[in-house]
Design a protein around this motif. Structure first.
Motif, PDB file in Angstrom:
ATOM      1  N   LEU A   1       0.803  -1.217   0.000  1.00 11.73           N
ATOM      2  CA  LEU A   1       0.000   0.000   0.000  1.00 11.73           C
ATOM      3  C   LEU A   1       0.841   1.273   0.000  1.00 11.73           C
ATOM      4  N   GLY A   2       2.134   1.156   0.322  1.00 12.41           N
ATOM      5  CA  GLY A   2       2.981   2.334   0.357  1.00 12.41           C
ATOM      6  C   GLY A   2       2.780   3.167   1.605  1.00 12.41           C
ATOM      7  N   MET A   3       2.739   2.513   2.764  1.00 11.94           N
ATOM      8  CA  MET A   3       2.601   3.212   4.039  1.00 11.94           C
ATOM      9  C   MET A   3       3.447   2.502   5.086  1.00 11.94           C
ATOM     10  N   THR A   4       3.608   3.113   6.246  1.00 15.47           N
ATOM     11  CA  THR A   4       4.374   2.492   7.312  1.00 15.47           C
ATOM     12  C   THR A   4       3.515   1.487   8.048  1.00 15.47           C
ATOM     13  N   VAL A   5       4.180   0.558   8.733  1.00 14.21           N
ATOM     14  CA  VAL A   5       3.446  -0.431   9.525  1.00 14.21           C
ATOM     15  C   VAL A   5       2.684   0.259  10.648  1.00 14.21           C
ATOM     16  N   GLU A   6       3.271   1.327  11.221  1.00 15.86           N
ATOM     17  CA  GLU A   6       2.594   2.060  12.298  1.00 15.86           C
ATOM     18  C   GLU A   6       1.277   2.648  11.812  1.00 15.86           C
ATOM     19  N   THR A   7       1.291   3.253  10.614  1.00 14.85           N
ATOM     20  CA  THR A   7       0.054   3.810  10.065  1.00 14.85           C
ATOM     21  C   THR A   7      -0.958   2.717   9.788  1.00 14.85           C
ATOM     22  N   LEU A   8      -0.487   1.600   9.267  1.00 13.60           N
ATOM     23  CA  LEU A   8      -1.386   0.486   8.972  1.00 13.60           C
ATOM     24  C   LEU A   8      -2.065  -0.020  10.235  1.00 13.60           C
ATOM     25  N   VAL A   9      -1.284  -0.183  11.316  1.00 19.26           N
ATOM     26  CA  VAL A   9      -1.839  -0.709  12.562  1.00 19.26           C
ATOM     27  C   VAL A   9      -2.761   0.303  13.214  1.00 19.26           C
ATOM     28  N   ASN A  10      -2.326   1.559  13.304  1.00 18.37           N
ATOM     29  CA  ASN A  10      -3.100   2.568  14.022  1.00 18.37           C
ATOM     30  C   ASN A  10      -4.373   2.967  13.297  1.00 18.37           C
ATOM     31  N   THR A  11      -4.353   2.917  11.967  1.00 21.35           N
ATOM     32  CA  THR A  11      -5.485   3.424  11.199  1.00 21.35           C
ATOM     33  C   THR A  11      -6.410   2.339  10.683  1.00 21.35           C
ATOM     34  N   TYR A  12      -5.846   1.203  10.266  1.00 21.01           N
ATOM     35  CA  TYR A  12      -6.651   0.228   9.544  1.00 21.01           C
ATOM     36  C   TYR A  12      -6.835  -1.102  10.266  1.00 21.01           C
ATOM     37  N   ALA A  13      -5.948  -1.450  11.192  1.00 23.37           N
ATOM     38  CA  ALA A  13      -6.035  -2.765  11.845  1.00 23.37           C
ATOM     39  C   ALA A  13      -7.075  -2.717  12.959  1.00 23.37           C
ATOM     40  N   LYS A  14      -8.336  -2.801  12.580  1.00 26.42           N
ATOM     41  CA  LYS A  14      -9.427  -2.776  13.547  1.00 26.42           C
ATOM     42  C   LYS A  14      -9.580  -4.165  14.185  1.00 26.42           C
ATOM     43  N   VAL A  15      -9.674  -4.203  15.519  1.00 23.36           N
ATOM     44  CA  VAL A  15      -9.829  -5.460  16.240  1.00 23.36           C
ATOM     45  C   VAL A  15     -11.304  -5.771  16.387  1.00 23.36           C
ATOM     46  N   GLU A  16     -11.700  -6.975  15.976  1.00 24.80           N
ATOM     47  CA  GLU A  16     -13.083  -7.415  16.108  1.00 24.80           C
ATOM     48  C   GLU A  16     -13.176  -8.522  17.148  1.00 24.80           C
ATOM     49  N   GLU A  17     -14.389  -8.771  17.608  1.00 24.51           N
ATOM     50  CA  GLU A  17     -14.597  -9.773  18.653  1.00 24.51           C
ATOM     51  C   GLU A  17     -14.177 -11.161  18.190  1.00 24.51           C
ATOM     52  N   LYS A  18     -14.419 -11.458  16.919  1.00 21.94           N
ATOM     53  CA  LYS A  18     -14.028 -12.773  16.418  1.00 21.94           C
ATOM     54  C   LYS A  18     -12.511 -12.924  16.386  1.00 21.94           C
ATOM     55  N   ASP A  19     -11.795 -11.777  16.219  1.00 23.55           N
ATOM     56  CA  ASP A  19     -10.337 -11.844  16.258  1.00 23.55           C
ATOM     57  C   ASP A  19      -9.843 -12.180  17.652  1.00 23.55           C
ATOM     58  N   LEU A  20     -10.481 -11.603  18.662  1.00 20.58           N
ATOM     59  CA  LEU A  20     -10.107 -11.900  20.041  1.00 20.58           C
ATOM     60  C   LEU A  20     -10.404 -13.360  20.379  1.00 20.58           C
ATOM     61  N   LYS A  21     -11.485 -13.905  19.782  1.00 22.96           N
ATOM     62  CA  LYS A  21     -11.831 -15.306  20.038  1.00 22.96           C
ATOM     63  C   LYS A  21     -10.763 -16.239  19.496  1.00 22.96           C
ATOM     64  N   THR A  22     -10.145 -15.867  18.363  1.00 21.53           N
ATOM     65  CA  THR A  22      -9.088 -16.719  17.818  1.00 21.53           C
ATOM     66  C   THR A  22      -7.879 -16.766  18.755  1.00 21.53           C
ATOM     67  N   VAL A  23      -7.624 -15.661  19.451  1.00 22.24           N
ATOM     68  CA  VAL A  23      -6.531 -15.656  20.424  1.00 22.24           C
ATOM     69  C   VAL A  23      -6.873 -16.563  21.601  1.00 22.24           C
ATOM     70  N   THR A  24      -8.121 -16.490  22.051  1.00 22.88           N
ATOM     71  CA  THR A  24      -8.560 -17.362  23.152  1.00 22.88           C
ATOM     72  C   THR A  24      -8.419 -18.824  22.768  1.00 22.88           C
ATOM     73  N   ASP A  25      -8.855 -19.156  21.553  1.00 22.98           N
ATOM     74  CA  ASP A  25      -8.777 -20.549  21.102  1.00 22.98           C
ATOM     75  C   ASP A  25      -7.333 -21.005  20.923  1.00 22.98           C
ATOM     76  N   ALA A  26      -6.425 -20.043  20.685  1.00 23.83           N
ATOM     77  CA  ALA A  26      -5.030 -20.424  20.474  1.00 23.83           C
ATOM     78  C   ALA A  26      -4.430 -21.055  21.726  1.00 23.83           C
ATOM     79  N   PHE A  27      -4.887 -20.624  22.907  1.00 20.73           N
ATOM     80  CA  PHE A  27      -4.362 -21.200  24.133  1.00 20.73           C
ATOM     81  C   PHE A  27      -4.736 -22.680  24.264  1.00 20.73           C
TER      82      PHE A  27
END
Length: 511
Positions: A433-459
């Motif tokens: 995309l031609g941007m920094t990783v910081e911009t990508l994480v801060n602006t576009y990497a939205k955390v959803e509930e299903k994403d948190l569930k995948t972390v729970t299942d990882a344990f």
């Protein structure tokens, strides 16, 4: 109270098609001189900004008897002097490569226009006056100017309406006087703009931020050139709230299909023609913007030829080592060979996805040079890039009048969808995309509930570690003083109490 002076400004003489600079000097005398060109000059806007900036800078330099002593006190240096130095060093006489940290000013004609506004308001102030109060006064200055322009635009609309209504009434009176019983076909009256409401004029204080950033850049230049002893900065306004609108796949498809099949009137061989596909260039822009996530100008200005001064799309056949067959490949060169890449606007070359490659091959075979250029203009010198107005209309027709979608939403959508792909690394997405990783994480990497569930299942899939951890939790602990913290000795098999029971009993006793 007398009428306020308008300040230095351009004026167009329609009879001669010449632009003039008009002003009132310090003694109240009128200043007026020709610039030698008119609207027929394709670069007249940029030339006007340069001429105005030079005139204002020279005017203040003469009026204030600009000194060239270095390391001056901030009270002795005017903002006009600082801006004049910045225009000279960074725009008019800038030499590329003389300073490895500095590159050419992006869009210099726009920068000159903003600096002209800065001088108009701050020119007579010293650097000591640049505080938060001066910033607030500048915001009010921009607000009042926006309202004045809206008032003038409303006055023009009202005058046009009254003139049209006068002609309409005269035609209607003539019809009645002649005794005709049928109504003549008349041109529709323009809408009545009504009375002007100053509170209806939209203005955001954040719009002053870009002007203040230019002023701070000029102040930094003055300090680096030892014009001032102290590095002065004026406080900035707040930023605009980050846009959160994102298209879904169906909306992108609807926008593309609507633009692809939209019909209207266009110019073909110098003659107006009805029922032509007037938004095919928007449809191509939508595909390129969505699949590449590129900024507007990197798509709208793109060409299928390597012209050096603009982005270009390379399409050619290459050998596939797996199948040993020739296949079409396409690359988007976001930066022309003669263009400058800025640190905050990365423009890496990327390979296009197969589906977009097939479209590019098709467009190039059709003889299209600029995929995002309107093809039915009455102006033979039409150039790619002007798609904003048509795209806004497309958004309203497809998504509704109240939509807050903008062209940049395509980039926002592409980034948001890519970060949701678990197999893609953030570094690879940011590079594409031609941007920094910081911009990508801060602006576009939205955390959803299903994403948190995948972390729970990882344990649950961590194997022996979770088994041993569970066994350790279940071990009994030794008796401890309830008024002290129970040691969490996971490796002591002789512990006499369950840790959870100890904590609960301790809480009861404390209550």
């Amino acid at each position: 109270m007398g009428r306020p002076r308008k300040g230095a400004r351009e004026w167009h003489d329609k009879s001669t098609d010449k632009y003039f600079i008009r002003d009132i000097d310090s003694e109240g005398n009128e200043v007026k001189f020709s610039l030698g060109f008119g609207k027929k000059d394709p670069d007249h806007r940029a030339k006007i900004e340069v001429a105005l900036s030079r005139y204002i800078s020279e005017k203040h330099a003469k009026t204030n008897e600009k000194v060239k002593i270095k390391n001056q006190d901030t009270a002795d240096v005017l903002v006009a002097d600082v801006v004049n130095l910045y225009v000279d060093v960074r725009i008019e006489n800038f030499v590329p490569g003389i300073d490895i940290k500095k590159k050419e000013v992006a869009r210099p004609h726009e920068t000159l226009s903003r600096l002209r506004t800065i001088v108009e308001h701050f020119g007579e102030m010293s650097l000591d006056d640049l505080d938060i109060g001066a910033r607030d006064e500048f915001v009010r200055f921009l607000r009042d100017r926006t309202r004045q322009r809206a008032r003038e635009a409303h006055a023009k609309k009202l005058a046009a309406y009254l003139e049209a209504k006068k002609k309409w009434d005269a035609a209607e009176a003539a019809r009645v006087a002649s005794g005709r019983t049928y109504r003549e076909i008349k041109r529709k009256l323009p809408d009545n703009p009504g009375t002007f409401d100053v509170n209806s004029v939209e203005f955001a204080a954040q719009s002053a931020r870009r002007y203040l950033q230019d002023l701070n850049a000029a102040l930094t230049c003055a300090h680096e050139r030892r014009l001032t002893k102290v590095h002065v900065k004026i406080p900035l306004t707040g930023k605009y709230e980050a846009r959160t609108t994102v298209f879904d796949e169906k909306q992108v498809a609807r926008l593309y299909l609507h633009a692809h099949f939209k019909r209207g009137q266009g110019w073909v061989d110098g003659k107006p023609k009805k029922e032509v596909f007037i938004w095919r260039h928007l449809a191509r822009f939508i595909l390129l913007a969505f699949f590449t996530g590129s900024r507007k100008t990197k798509v709208s200005l793109a060409s299928f030829r390597n012209e050096g001064d603009r982005p270009w799309i390379e399409v050619r056949k290459v050998m596939n080592p797996a199948t040993r067959r020739m296949e079409w490949k396409a690359w988007l060169h976001r930066l022309g060979e003669d263009e400058v890449e800025y640190d905050n606007k990365k423009a890496p070359k990327i390979e296009l996805p197969p589906i977009l490659t097939r479209f590019c091959v098709k467009w190039k075979k059709q003889g299209i040079i600029y995929p995002c250029m309107y093809p039915y203009s009455s102006n033979d010198k039409e150039e790619p890039g002007e798609i904003a107005r048509a795209m806004r209309k497309c958004f309203r027709e497809v998504l509704g009048e109240d939509t807050d979608a903008v062209i940049h939403t395509f980039r926002h959508t592409a980034a948001t969808m890519l970060v949701r792909q678990p197999k893609l690394t953030l570094i690879a997405i940011a590079g594409y995309l031609g941007m920094t990783v910081e911009t990508l994480v801060n602006t576009y990497a939205k955390v959803e509930e299903k994403d948190l569930k995948t972390v729970t299942d990882a344990f649950a899939g961590m194997g022996d570690f979770t088994v041993k951890w569970g066994e350790a939790i279940g071990q009994e602990l030794t008796e401890t003083d309830r008024n002290q913290i129970a040691p969490f000795a996971l490796e002591s098999p002789e512990n006499g109490k369950n840790v959870m029971r100890s904590i609960i009993n301790g809480l009861k006793q404390a209550a």
